[in-house]
Design an enzyme around this catalytic site. Structure first.
Site, PDB file in Angstrom:
ATOM      1  N   GLU A 254       0.832  -1.207   0.000  1.00 13.08           N
ATOM      2  CA  GLU A 254       0.000   0.000   0.000  1.00 13.08           C
ATOM      3  C   GLU A 254       0.871   1.263   0.000  1.00 13.08           C
ATOM      4  O   GLU A 254       1.790   1.381   0.805  1.00 13.08           O
ATOM      5  CB  GLU A 254      -0.901  -0.023   1.243  1.00 13.08           C
ATOM      6  CG  GLU A 254      -1.777   1.190   1.420  1.00 13.08           C
ATOM      7  CD  GLU A 254      -2.493   1.176   2.764  1.00 13.08           C
ATOM      8  OE1 GLU A 254      -3.477   1.933   2.903  1.00 13.08           O
ATOM      9  OE2 GLU A 254      -2.075   0.425   3.668  1.00 13.08           O
ATOM     10  N   LYS A 309      -9.988   1.544  -2.853  1.00 14.33           N
ATOM     11  CA  LYS A 309     -10.434   1.101  -1.530  1.00 14.33           C
ATOM     12  C   LYS A 309     -11.789   1.719  -1.195  1.00 14.33           C
ATOM     13  O   LYS A 309     -11.977   2.933  -1.307  1.00 14.33           O
ATOM     14  CB  LYS A 309      -9.393   1.507  -0.477  1.00 14.33           C
ATOM     15  CG  LYS A 309      -9.701   0.979   0.915  1.00 14.33           C
ATOM     16  CD  LYS A 309      -8.595   1.354   1.894  1.00 14.33           C
ATOM     17  CE  LYS A 309      -8.872   0.779   3.279  1.00 14.33           C
ATOM     18  NZ  LYS A 309      -7.835   1.191   4.244  1.00 14.33           N
ATOM     19  N   CYS A 359      -5.291  -2.652   3.222  1.00 16.16           N
ATOM     20  CA  CYS A 359      -5.176  -2.393   4.662  1.00 16.16           C
ATOM     21  C   CYS A 359      -6.241  -3.185   5.421  1.00 16.16           C
ATOM     22  O   CYS A 359      -6.368  -4.380   5.246  1.00 16.16           O
ATOM     23  CB  CYS A 359      -5.266  -0.890   4.928  1.00 16.16           C
ATOM     24  SG  CYS A 359      -4.811  -0.406   6.613  1.00 16.16           S
TER      25      CYS A 359
END
Length: 484
Positions: A254, A309, A359
């Protein structure tokens, strides 16, 4: 009263040892049974709630202590403010076991079998509510403690992590309320045997050709990553790691390069990709001057697939209304992302169909399955440098293992500082890099097709179990009320 509250506090703290990195998976079974006994002995629903609150406070202050590390050690928030924020967060989380305790005592009927079902249901519904309310925080749901070698992991492909937590709570209640009864012991053994048998069921099958993958772990400290003077450290590290390890697919974590995607030199990206495909975590610009936390697939010709995301971290990736002042005290670069669409197609990479998650999105099993059964592989990109040397990294890896079991898919994790890993469809870790060390994990991964029951019904199966378990106590209460 004080002794019961202290006992609950200590039981909650001890339960954390049931999770990674300690992995004493039978421990939550015992500590939860003792909590249920405290609830049953409570004189009022209010007192049962206080006991549940004390248990939760001990549990979360111990288990998510990394929140303080993130705020103070890494984020730079002043110690008193960081400690207060972490405490208030744990107080909020402790309200859910308090609510479960109140609900149980309020509805308890004094019948061992009805109360056994009732307390398991109350517990699971409390955990589910914690994982849903205000975008949810299901970290340390008790089901996660049971990923292999626990036999209860066999229930995960059917009912998910919440269902595993329900079975665990049911077994704890059988121990607490009926250990002296033969039928309770028999039912305990039946549940264990069922879990063992289910672990041997193959819900999915291998498909396609194996693909070699290199997962890059740059181990760049958060304190250096966003320093403009140290930008070349990120460039040089990932260039060197990509050159030294050849695979069909190269995966970076990420926001591996601390720039917006369109600010990263195209020549550098082509160099990283070479003749292979590259999966890169990066911040990308969106409309209205916003940006998203994304994963992009590239080759030497450019980008040909992306994922944005959708489940953002409150206070970490977006500013909840009325909390702009919070960011005056903590330094979080790129802290106001826009959310991607909830329904996104799997990314096609190297003949694989990848369900991406970034995440802590992998905390939410019902969101992961949105891209299934079409997807053949799960990939998580994370930057866990925010949590320093704490329990967060092994706990996060354990969560990823649960997602693999629920879906019957391999899970690959590429992280900045750990724990970069390859996870098999049964939840076993086939390879992992040590945390806080630079390295590359090169593995061969096989896609899987098919659908587990959990992929088809999500958390609905676990919620149905919990609701059905409430029925005997509610019917008894209703009958008793009518007679009066």
């Amino acid at each position: 009263m004080k002794k019961s509250l202290l006992a609950a506090l200590l039981l909650g703290a001890a339960t954390v040892a049931g999770f990674a990195p300690f992995g004493i998976f039978p421990l939550p079974f015992v500590t939860l049974a003792l909590l249920f006994l405290l609830w049953r002995g409570a004189q009022t629903p209010r007192y049962a709630a206080l006991i549940g609150f004390a248990w939760g406070l001990g549990f979360f202050l111990t288990g998510v202590s990394w929140v303080y590390v993130s705020l103070h050690d890494v984020g730079g928030m002043a110690l008193p403010l960081a400690a207060t924020a972490a405490l208030l967060f744990c107080v909020w989380l402790a309200l859910f076991p308090a609510l479960a305790g109140y609900a149980f005592k309020r509805l308890a009927v004094g019948s061992a079998w009805r109360d056994t079902l009732l307390v398991a249901s109350s517990w699971m519904l409390g955990e589910w509510l914690r994982g849903w309310l205000l975008t949810g925080f299901p970290w340390l749901s008790l089901g996660y403690s049971q990923v292999g070698p626990s036999p209860l992991a066999g229930f995960a492909p059917l009912f998910g992590s919440y269902g595993v937590g329900f079975v665990l709570a049911l077994m704890a209640a059988l121990l607490a309320f009926g250990w002296w009864r033969l039928r309770s012991l028999v039912l305990l053994l039946v549940l264990l045997a069922a879990g063992v048998a289910l672990k041997h069921v193959s819900w999915t099958t291998a498909t396609g050709e194996p693909v070699s993958v290199s997962l890059l772990q740059g181990n760049i400290p958060q304190s250096l990553k966003w320093d403009p003077a140290r930008l070349n450290l990120s460039f040089d590290t990932y260039r060197r790691l990509a050159r030294e390890h050849l695979a069909q697919l190269v995966v970076l974590p990420e926001t591996a390069i601390p720039l917006l995607f369109d600010q990263i030199p195209h020549g550098y990206l082509r160099e990283l990709a070479g003749d292979r495909e590259l999966l890169l975590g990066a911040a990308v610009r969106t409309g209205n001057d916003g940006y998203a936390n994304a994963a992009l697939v590239l080759d030497r010709h450019g980008s040909h697939g992306s994922y944005a995301k959708s489940h953002l971290v409150p206070f970490g990736e977006y500013v909840p209304p009325g909390f702009a002042w919070f960011f005056d005290w903590v330094r979080i670069p790129m802290s106001d992302f826009g959310a991607g669409a909830k329904q996104q197609k799997p990314i096609e990479i190297a003949n694989l169909k990848v369900a991406m998650n970034i995440c802590y999105e992998d905390l939410f099993g019902e969101e992961i399955i949105r891209q299934l059964p079409e997807a053949t592989l799960l990939v998580n990109l994370s930057n866990t440098a925010w949590f320093g040397h704490s329990l967060a990294q092994p706990q996060h890896l354990q969560i990823a293992r649960m997602r693999a079991i629920e879906t019957g898919r391999p899970m690959l994790r590429a992280t900045n500082t750990g724990m970069t890993a390859a996870i098999e469809p049964d939840g076993s870790v086939s390879a992992v890099l040590p945390a806080f060390a630079e390295g590359v994990l090169t593995v061969t991964v096989q896609g899987y097709s098919g659908a587990t029951p959990y992929v088809r019904i999500g958390n609905g199966g676990a919620l149905l179990l919990a609701v059905l378990a409430l029925v005997p106590a509610l019917l008894h209460k209703n009958t008793k009320t009518k007679k009066q």
